[in-house]
Design a protein around this motif. Structure first.
Motif, mmCIF file in Angstrom:
data_model
loop_
_atom_site.group_PDB
_atom_site.id
_atom_site.type_symbol
_atom_site.label_atom_id
_atom_site.label_comp_id
_atom_site.label_asym_id
_atom_site.label_seq_id
_atom_site.Cartn_x
_atom_site.Cartn_y
_atom_site.Cartn_z
ATOM 1 N N GLY A 190 0.833 -1.202 0.000
ATOM 2 C CA GLY A 190 0.000 0.000 0.000
ATOM 3 C C GLY A 190 0.862 1.243 0.000
ATOM 4 N N ARG A 191 0.296 2.318 0.492
ATOM 5 C CA ARG A 191 0.973 3.613 0.466
ATOM 6 C C ARG A 191 1.258 4.133 1.868
ATOM 7 N N THR A 192 2.302 4.949 1.953
ATOM 8 C CA THR A 192 2.540 5.724 3.165
ATOM 9 C C THR A 192 2.343 7.197 2.832
ATOM 10 N N GLN A 239 6.022 -1.739 7.854
ATOM 11 C CA GLN A 239 5.290 -1.552 9.114
ATOM 12 C C GLN A 239 5.408 -2.828 9.936
ATOM 13 N N GLU A 278 -0.500 3.419 10.377
ATOM 14 C CA GLU A 278 -1.271 4.449 9.695
ATOM 15 C C GLU A 278 -2.709 3.969 9.685
ATOM 16 N N GLY A 335 -4.467 -0.847 5.209
ATOM 17 C CA GLY A 335 -3.255 -1.644 5.385
ATOM 18 C C GLY A 335 -3.066 -2.099 6.815
ATOM 19 N N SER A 336 -3.210 -1.181 7.759
ATOM 20 C CA SER A 336 -3.066 -1.537 9.174
ATOM 21 C C SER A 336 -4.169 -2.491 9.613
ATOM 22 N N ARG A 349 4.908 -0.292 2.566
ATOM 23 C CA ARG A 349 4.266 0.965 2.178
ATOM 24 C C ARG A 349 5.197 1.730 1.245
#
Length: 199
Positions: A77-79, A88, A137, A141-142, A165
């Motif tokens: 995913g993205r950060t 993460q 985040e 994702g988390s 991420r």
């Protein structure tokens, strides 16, 4: 005749499930293109899983992990907190929409089982900025990381599960290199499947 016999043999390479979970994100096209091109880390197979509702994805991923051949999950995913790739290392017991707990009986934190230090080192070695973080985040994702980790069996043969991420500013080539590098780093810790798994 030998080719026919070989084709009927089970594929004993462990599988890495690669899930790009955000809809309308170029990450999915990168992951899907890698699989379509036949790229996989040496000695492993990639299984792509595209975007869907987070709860649906969590069920699909845990279902895939019930297959003994699936030995790793790389969530991608993205950060929005960094200009570097981030691994993460944990996820909190937090509902997707709001600050309340996702599970009333689950642990407060779930720790990723992927080799974070090795992934960061591999990304750095190919010229990509990367770090490992314990900061969550508040996104799908988390949520997925927590759901998948808390569904793992309590035994020594636990699959490798991690969340990569990527910065939002990266182009497709850097995204592709990052996903390839992280998957390859995870694959180095996976052993071939014993024959007993296919009986």
């Amino acid at each position: 005749m030998l080719d026919t016999i070989a084709e009927n043999q089970p594929d004993r390479r462990p599988a890495i499930l690669v899930c790009a979970y955000e809809a309308a994100d170029p990450l999915w096209s990168v992951v899907n293109a890698e699989t379509a091109s036949g790229w996989s880390p040496p000695g492993t197979r990639l299984r792509p899983l595209g975007p869907d509702e987070p709860a649906t994805l969590a069920g699909l991923i845990t279902g895939q992990l019930s297959d003994a051949a699936c030995r790793a999950v790389l969530l991608v995913g993205r950060t929005r907190k960094s200009n570097a790739f981030r691994i993460q290392m944990r996820a909190e017991n937090r509902a997707l929409a709001g600050g309340k707990k996702l599970s009333q009986i689950g642990p407060a934190l779930a720790r990723a089982t992927a080799p974070a230090a090795e992934i960061v080192r591999a990304l750095t070695d190919v010229g990509l900025a990367a770090d490992a973080t314990s900061d969550s985040e508040e996104d799908a994702g988390s949520y997925l990381l927590y759901r998948v980790l808390t569904a793992l069996p309590d035994n020594a043969d636990v699959p490798s599960v991690g969340l990569l991420r990527a910065p939002v500013s990266l182009d497709d080539d850097a995204l592709r290199l990052g996903v390839q590098t992280a998957a390859a780093a995870m694959s180095r810790n996976l052993s071939p499947l014993p024959r007993a798994r296919f009986i």
